[in-house]
Motif scaffolding. Structure first.
Motif, mmCIF file in Angstrom:
data_model
loop_
_atom_site.group_PDB
_atom_site.id
_atom_site.type_symbol
_atom_site.label_atom_id
_atom_site.label_comp_id
_atom_site.label_asym_id
_atom_site.label_seq_id
_atom_site.Cartn_x
_atom_site.Cartn_y
_atom_site.Cartn_z
ATOM 1 N N PRO A 251 -0.208 0.634 2.061
ATOM 2 C CA PRO A 251 -1.732 0.711 1.708
ATOM 3 C C PRO A 251 -2.420 1.540 2.833
ATOM 4 O O PRO A 251 -3.591 1.621 2.430
ATOM 5 N N GLN A 252 -1.733 1.795 3.598
ATOM 6 C CA GLN A 252 -2.556 2.928 4.772
ATOM 7 C C GLN A 252 -2.293 4.266 4.420
ATOM 8 O O GLN A 252 -2.654 5.296 4.726
ATOM 9 N N GLY A 253 -1.364 4.554 3.315
ATOM 10 C CA GLY A 253 -0.830 5.935 3.004
ATOM 11 C C GLY A 253 -2.123 6.673 2.177
ATOM 12 O O GLY A 253 -3.038 6.174 1.901
ATOM 13 N N PHE B 287 -2.116 7.901 -0.553
ATOM 14 C CA PHE B 287 -2.197 7.599 -2.206
ATOM 15 C C PHE B 287 -2.944 6.256 -2.518
ATOM 16 O O PHE B 287 -3.103 5.749 -3.572
ATOM 17 N N ALA B 288 -3.186 5.485 -1.505
ATOM 18 C CA ALA B 288 -3.668 4.065 -1.637
ATOM 19 C C ALA B 288 -4.896 4.074 -2.569
ATOM 20 O O ALA B 288 -5.088 3.160 -3.233
ATOM 21 N N ALA B 289 -5.886 4.884 -2.521
ATOM 22 C CA ALA B 289 -7.205 5.132 -3.141
ATOM 23 C C ALA B 289 -6.867 5.167 -4.893
ATOM 24 O O ALA B 289 -7.550 4.818 -5.459
ATOM 25 N N TYR B 290 -5.417 5.775 -5.123
ATOM 26 C CA TYR B 290 -5.332 6.061 -6.557
ATOM 27 C C TYR B 290 -4.888 4.990 -7.281
ATOM 28 O O TYR B 290 -4.502 4.716 -8.288
ATOM 29 N N LEU C 149 5.869 -3.253 -6.924
ATOM 30 C CA LEU C 149 5.635 -2.101 -6.311
ATOM 31 C C LEU C 149 4.443 -1.733 -6.062
ATOM 32 O O LEU C 149 3.964 -1.128 -4.956
ATOM 33 N N PHE C 150 3.412 -2.429 -6.911
ATOM 34 C CA PHE C 150 2.019 -2.610 -6.270
ATOM 35 C C PHE C 150 1.439 -3.673 -5.922
ATOM 36 O O PHE C 150 0.949 -4.467 -6.699
ATOM 37 N N PRO C 151 2.121 -4.504 -5.007
ATOM 38 C CA PRO C 151 1.768 -5.970 -4.752
ATOM 39 C C PRO C 151 0.370 -6.114 -4.593
ATOM 40 O O PRO C 151 -0.363 -5.363 -3.839
ATOM 41 N N ASP C 152 -0.015 -7.230 -5.240
ATOM 42 C CA ASP C 152 -1.575 -7.820 -4.871
ATOM 43 C C ASP C 152 -2.370 -6.968 -5.590
ATOM 44 O O ASP C 152 -3.626 -7.355 -5.418
#
Lengths: 486, 488
Positions: free
Chosen positions: B197-199, B201-204, B263-266
């Motif tokens: 979530p801090q990476g 790519f998080a926005a995509y 892989l995309f939790p929550d």
């Protein structure tokens, strides 16, 4: 051993065969078998050719890297396949070449079997060409031979029409290419691609003349690979040319165009190149237009050969897209290698279609899709092979065709180029329709006269090998990749 | 060699053997029953597997960069889906009577595709195996389907599923890109890490999740991408309809649970995504439910009801908690079995009567008491009567969706749950009405039917017994499912 000796050997073989055809009265089939034997020998010898083995006098013009070796292999395999297809197609050639087909059974067949060898030499030299002159000469060797081959059936109006169209547009594109090369030489003072790369990565001043030269060269090469808007000739030429020649055009000529394009684009997109952004833009636009045009226009086709022509355009679009996406490090492939991989998957599936088309035509089955109705019922094996080839052309997973598209899609994703990805998806979706349409036809119940296609042992072996290749590459792509990336 | 590879290869080899001329019925039934028994044995064995996780694994690399391997492995979720597949495959193959070879070959290939998708642990092969069904489905519906416009229907399903899977491919490439470990791109599900979530790519990620939802959703006939499903099931030959509605359609849901949610939790709880999903699933339940009530033919009604019921399963996923997911998986299994049984009975009626229009049917119970009994049983299962498998799944879905009520107040998901409950009423209306119309009332002249023979009853008994067993003792499956998803 250097690969140049293979090319000399094949060129000499072609000349000897032409002499034999002129002065001796051997059965013409022997000429074809001799040519196939020579090509097979060259293919075996190719495995013993080392990378980088080039005679000192040729170093500036001729390069043997793994890409060149790979393309030489493709050229040899496709030429062998074309000769096998030509053997199946003999009755049709005879009918349209000889004034009295009944009496002179073998008139004019010798050249038809010998000329592909010369094309092959051209293709093999082109794979290694890293100098404008070498590129031009080998490209012309190929193209001029094709002028002859396309118009070979001189008593067939459509073959002649195809020949004229190919000649005029081919000559025009050659003109553009040469003019572009002249500008490039004038601007940089260099003939070798390495030298030009060096100049354009340290470019001073206006890039306008450089862009003009690049535009001319891309237009000339765009014709060879059938990219929009230089694709106008494709449907008519593909439909009118003798089927083995069409097969050669769609596989050999396309591969040749793309090896040159790969090397030129690598040069233009080199790090710090003055024209890289513009070239990428142009390539992306051409690629998008080519994918859309090829796929959408193919939907309405009812003639199998013509449909394969449009299909060939659409595949050129994917290949161009691959060249334009350079952020492919994570895939372990350079864009040029993706193109080579794609062409290797494209070869077996396309040639299966053309082999069946040629054999069918020689046995009185027309080239309309409808005339293949019920093939899977009369011959389950041929039906399955053709289904496999078409599924692969459509890019279904677990066939070779999927991996070609897979790498292209993936490199567009890594580039962050979502617009191109969307266009590629639209194209592939249209592809599902027109390839599956043929699958549906061959599995339908035959109407009155079911198509029966008899094949020679040679053709059966070739079909079996190609079908196996489609499945093997589809589930084990490393097989090809290991050959390509050494 | 892993036993899972055998399960995947069995139907492929059987299809090849039938194509080469082996006795079709014997070969394909032997292969499918062997697959069923093997899957059952593995499921029982897995129960004692310590600590859950993937069992029976085996991997062969097919591409070095990006890393792709033919890797098999199964946990409770895969085994549940594999059981569903082998059960329905056996029943579907058994139901084929006096047909051409292509019926067996196509059914076996569709089954192999589903098994491969459920039992491999490499995203590439999960995706690829699903596509194996595309051409057999096209050929079976276009060449052997029912109805005047079967060709158009066949194209519709092919194009919808083709485009859906291309969108899915784009979404999956994004997953690979965002979730691969630092060592390089990989398709190995076990090596992929949940996104950071801090990476960078998080926005995509939310947009990518939505693409996956659309891609997988199209394969599950999520509203408004559902238009292919009902006509295709109504036109398809019986075994294909059973396999497609019962098994293959569950692939999209399986993919969401297996790939997208872990892989995309929550991410599914992101407000705009959850709200969009709730709107779409309400479309499935209410809009398609309303359409179902207005059908005039049994096959079309069943086909639409199958689209409608997908809404409940999506509701279980939209809840975003383990309870809802457990319910969703249980409902996937239960719905698969019940719809396959209904299509099996529907096929029997069609071949005997020549029509499925309600206005031309009536009073069949007089001559076919067994048929009317088993149809009634399937009807009750489909409505969700307690004691049958569907009830257990639906109740867990509703509980899961309502679970967060106390903390968040009255949110959109609670409104959606309450609205969805009305769907159960709609199911009862159309299923019971159809049942009454066909089997009771005045017998229409000229339409006779006899009870199925003992041999024909076997697949019906098989499916009905599973519905009853799982309905009375859901823990049979829930233990498996919970070992994969978690219990809370």
């Amino acid at each position: 051993m250097s690969t140049i000796s293979l090319e000399v050997f094949l060129g000499a073989l072609a000349l000897v065969l032409l002499l034999v055809e002129t002065f001796a009265t051997v059965p013409r089939k022997l000429i074809a078998y001799a040519a196939i034997g020579g090509l097979l020998a060259a293919l075996v010898a190719l495995f013993f050719c080392a990378k980088g083995a080039v005679p000192p006098t040729l170093v500036e013009f001729y390069k043997v890297d793994s890409l060149a070796l790979f393309y030489k292999g493709l050229a040899l395999i496709s030429t062998i396949a074309v000769l096998v297809i030509a053997l199946e197609y003999t009755p049709v050639i005879n009918q349209f070449v000889s004034a009295e087909p009944e009496k002179t059974k073998e008139a004019g067949l010798g050249e038809f079997y010998a000329l592909p060898l010369i094309v092959c030499v051209g293709l093999m030299v082109m794979a290694s060409a890293v100098d404008l002159i070498t590129i031009f000469v080998s490209l012309e060797l190929t193209t001029v031979s094709f002028y002859v081959l396309v118009a070979y059936m001189r008593r067939s109006a459509s073959s002649l029409e195809a020949g004229v169209k190919y000649l005029i547009l081919g000559a025009l594109s050659t003109g553009l290419l040469v003019y572009g090369m002249a500008w490039l030489y004038g601007l940089t003072g260099q003939m070798t691609l390495a030298g030009i790369t060096d100049k354009i990565t340290h470019w001073q001043g206006s890039t306008a003349p450089l862009l003009f030269a690049v535009a001319l060269i891309l237009a000339g090469l765009g014709f060879k690979v059938a990219a929009v808007p230089f694709q106008i000739w494709v449907p008519d030429v593909y439909q009118g040319a003798p089927t083995p020649v069409t097969a050669f055009l769609s596989v050999g000529s396309k591969a040749a165009g793309f090896i040159v394009l790969s090397r030129v684009v690598e040069m233009l997109l080199a790090k710090d190149s003055a024209v890289a952004p513009q070239v990428v833009q142009v390539l992306l636009i051409i690629a998008g237009a080519t994918i859309l045009f090829g796929n959408l226009a193919a939907i309405a086709q009812t003639n199998f050969k013509r449909l394969l022509g449009y299909s060939s355009i659409s595949h050129a679009g994917y290949l161009l897209l691959a060249l334009a996406c350079t952020q492919t490090g994570a895939l372990g492939f350079t864009p040029s290698e993706i193109v080579a991989f794609y062409l290797a998957t494209y070869l077996p599936m396309t040639l299966i279609c053309f082999l069946l088309l040629a054999a069918g035509r020689a046995q009185g089955i027309s080239e309309d899709v409808a005339s293949f109705r019920g093939l899977a019922r009369t011959s389950p094996v041929l039906g399955f092979t053709l289904t496999l080839a078409l599924a692969s052309l459509a890019g279904l997973p677990l066939t070779a065709g999927f991996f070609g598209k897979f790498f292209v899609f993936f490199s567009a994703t890594l580039e962050g180029n979502y617009a191109s990805l969307l266009i590629a998806i639209i194209g592939a979706a249209a592809g599902f329709y027109y390839y599956f349409k043929i699958i549906l036809v061959i599995h339908s119940l035959p109407e009155d006269q079911p198509p029966v296609i008899q094949l020679s042992v040679l053709s059966k072996c070739l079909l079996g090998l190609f079908a196996a290749a489609i499945i093997v590459i589809g589930v084990y792509p490393d097989a090809v990749r290991n050959m390509l990336v050494k | 060699m892993s036993p899972l590879e055998i399960i995947i290869l069995l139907p492929i080899l059987a299809a090849l053997a039938v194509w080469l001329g082996a006795p079709a019925r014997l070969t394909s039934l032997t292969a499918s029953l062997a697959g069923l028994v093997l899957t059952l044995v593995l499921a029982v064995q897995y129960q004692s597997h310590p600590g859950g996780g993937m069992a029976f694994t085996s991997a062969h690399t097919v591409l070095a960069h990006p890393h792709i391997q033919f890797a098999v492995g199964a946990d409770g979720l895969s085994l549940t889906m594999a059981l569903l597949t082998t059960l329905i495959t056996s029943a579907a193959l058994w139901s084929i009577v006096d047909k051409e070879r292509i019926y067996y070959i196509a059914s076996l290939l569709i089954s192999a595709g589903a098994l491969g998708a459920f039992l491999t642990t490499d995203i590439f092969f999960i995706y690829s195996f699903h596509e194996l069904a595309l051409i057999p489905t096209l050929l079976m519906i276009a060449l052997h389907g029912h109805g005047e416009d079967r060709r158009a229907v066949a194209w519709k399903i092919t194009i919808y599923l083709g485009v859906g899977s291309l969108v899915l491919l784009a979404g999956l490439l994004g997953v690979i890109w965002y979730c691969s470990p630092a060592s390089g791109l990989t398709f190995d599900l076990l090596a992929l890490k949940p996104f950071d979530p801090q990476g960078k790519f998080a926005a995509y990620v939310p947009a990518n999740f939505f693409i996956l939802l659309i891609g997988f959703g199209t394969l599950v006939s999520l509203f408004p991408f559902h238009a292919w499903a009902a006509p295709a099931y109504a036109s398809a030959p019986t075994p294909v309809a059973m396999l497609h509605a019962g098994v293959l359609k569950k692939f999209g849901l399986y993919g969401l649970i297996r790939i997208a949610l872990p892989l995309f939790p929550d991410v599914i709880l992101t407000p705009w995504i959850q709200q969009a999903l709730l709107l779409m699933l309400l479309g499935n339940i209410l809009v398609v439910g309303f359409i179902t009530i207005h059908q005039r033919r049994l096959d079309e009604m069943l086909a639409n009801s199958s689209v409608m019921h997908m809404g409940y399963i999506f509701l279980g996923l939209a809840a975003g908690n383990a309870l809802g997911q457990n319910g969703a998986v249980l409902l996937m299994f239960a719905h698969g079995i019940s719809i396959a049984l209904l299509f099996l009975l529907c096929g029997k009626l069609r071949s005997n009567l020549g029509t499925l229009e309600f206005s031309k049917l009536g009073g069949l119970a007089t001559n076919a008491p067994f048929l009317s009994l088993i149809f009634g049983f399937a009807t009750f299962a489909s409505i969700g009567l307690p004691g049958l498998a569907n009830f257990a799944g639906e109740i867990l879905v509703f509980l899961g969706a309502f679970q967060s009520f106390g903390e968040q107040g009255f949110g959109m998901i609670h409104v959606a749950t309450i609205l969805s409950l009305w769907g159960v009423v709609m199911s009862a209306v159309y299923m019971l009405r159809a049942y009454r119309k066909i089997f009771f009332g005045e017998a229409t002249t000229g339409r006779f039917i006899t009870d199925p023979t003992t041999a024909q009853r076997i697949p019906m008994f098989l499916l009905a017994a599973v519905l009853l067993a799982v309905g009375c003792q859901p823990s049979l499956l829930l233990n498996l499912i919970q070992s994969a998803i978690g219990a809370k």
